[in-house]
Design an enzyme around this catalytic site. Sequence first.
Site, PDB file in Angstrom:
ATOM      1  N   CYS A  22      -2.037  -1.123   7.418  1.00 20.58           N
ATOM      2  CA  CYS A  22      -1.153   0.042   7.299  1.00 20.58           C
ATOM      3  C   CYS A  22      -1.047   0.816   8.606  1.00 20.58           C
ATOM      4  CB  CYS A  22      -1.650   0.955   6.192  1.00 20.58           C
ATOM      5  SG  CYS A  22      -1.416   0.256   4.549  1.00 20.58           S
ATOM      6  N   GLU A  68       1.264   3.683   2.103  1.00 15.58           N
ATOM      7  CA  GLU A  68       1.995   3.979   3.335  1.00 15.58           C
ATOM      8  C   GLU A  68       3.271   3.150   3.444  1.00 15.58           C
ATOM      9  OE1 GLU A  68      -2.454   4.232   4.466  1.00 15.58           O
ATOM     10  OE2 GLU A  68      -1.201   3.256   2.962  1.00 15.58           O
ATOM     11  N   HIS A  97       0.838  -1.191   0.000  1.00 13.65           N
ATOM     12  CA  HIS A  97       0.000   0.000   0.000  1.00 13.65           C
ATOM     13  C   HIS A  97       0.881   1.252   0.000  1.00 13.65           C
ATOM     14  CE1 HIS A  97      -3.932  -1.980   1.638  1.00 13.65           C
ATOM     15  NE2 HIS A  97      -3.422  -2.607   0.598  1.00 13.65           N
ATOM     16  N   CYS A 150      -5.526   1.564   6.395  1.00 15.61           N
ATOM     17  CA  CYS A 150      -6.413   0.419   6.605  1.00 15.61           C
ATOM     18  C   CYS A 150      -6.203  -0.186   7.991  1.00 15.61           C
ATOM     19  CB  CYS A 150      -6.218  -0.632   5.514  1.00 15.61           C
ATOM     20  SG  CYS A 150      -4.549  -1.300   5.378  1.00 15.61           S
TER      21      CYS A 150
END
Length: 300
Positions: A88, A56, A54, A79
């Site tokens: 994350c 991040e 992701h 998330c």
Amino acid sequence: MASASELAAMRYAITLSSFGLGTTSPNPPVGCVILDRHGAVVGAGYHRRKGEAHAEVNALRAAGSAARGGTAVVTLEPCNHIGVTPACRQELIDAGIARVVISIIDPTSRGDGGAAVLSAHGVDVETNVIPDETLIVLGPWLVATGRRRPYLTWAYASGGRDSVAADERLTNDLRMTVDLVVGGRPIEEGTPGGHASAHFTIPTDPPSDLRDWLSSCYAAGSRSILLIGDQHSDALRDSLDCVDEIVISLDATSPPAALAAAWCLTPPGFELADIAPGGSGVRVRLRRPILSLPPRCGIS
């Protein structure tokens, strides 16, 4: 209140998120920027496709140890669940991030959401930072998620001597930002081979019943679809409420009657979003306003 450096970082993150358009579905296109303790950019990243890191995580990897004590600026709430990739919010906690600046809360986050968990771990969290600007990229995904049906853009050429060539230009210019392209050829990915095949399927049936077809496309992973050509006008006439955006290529040599005919196809509820040069004329973009963001719905 977000600082000037954080606002600049958010706009950087929004721009980064756009690189994921057309490949992240069914996941959202997200961007993240890491600032160190002094407000300097030390890392940035975006999400490319489902199953991969992701935004991040990519930004934290770029920042390395400089992230500790710093700020994560992210377009969508981190998330809160472990799915194909780790949560994350935990990655940010483990990296020692002291502050997280979020533009839009994730309606699909599990439980209370990543922001609540971050706050519970002592991380300073600010939300709702320039969301209207973030919607430029994230808006279609949020609309699709809220109603369980892909965001549909209808693009066509009006007037001019060669509408086929104009439609091809529209396809080439717009396809990279959507999941599927439906024109006078078999249904295609906007970015050929761009999605994770384990989480995305290209439909084979033509859109005979538009609503049912859109729902099946959503279930197969699509969140945005481009419909090309004015040949779809009859099929759309009774389903214009399914259309979220209209792009009209207007030829400069077209008589006023042809331009008026193009506007007659536009249903109520659309706003003029942009007018720009395109081909031998102008390209007009109309869009339904996003009146509200969907609430949390607890899906992944």
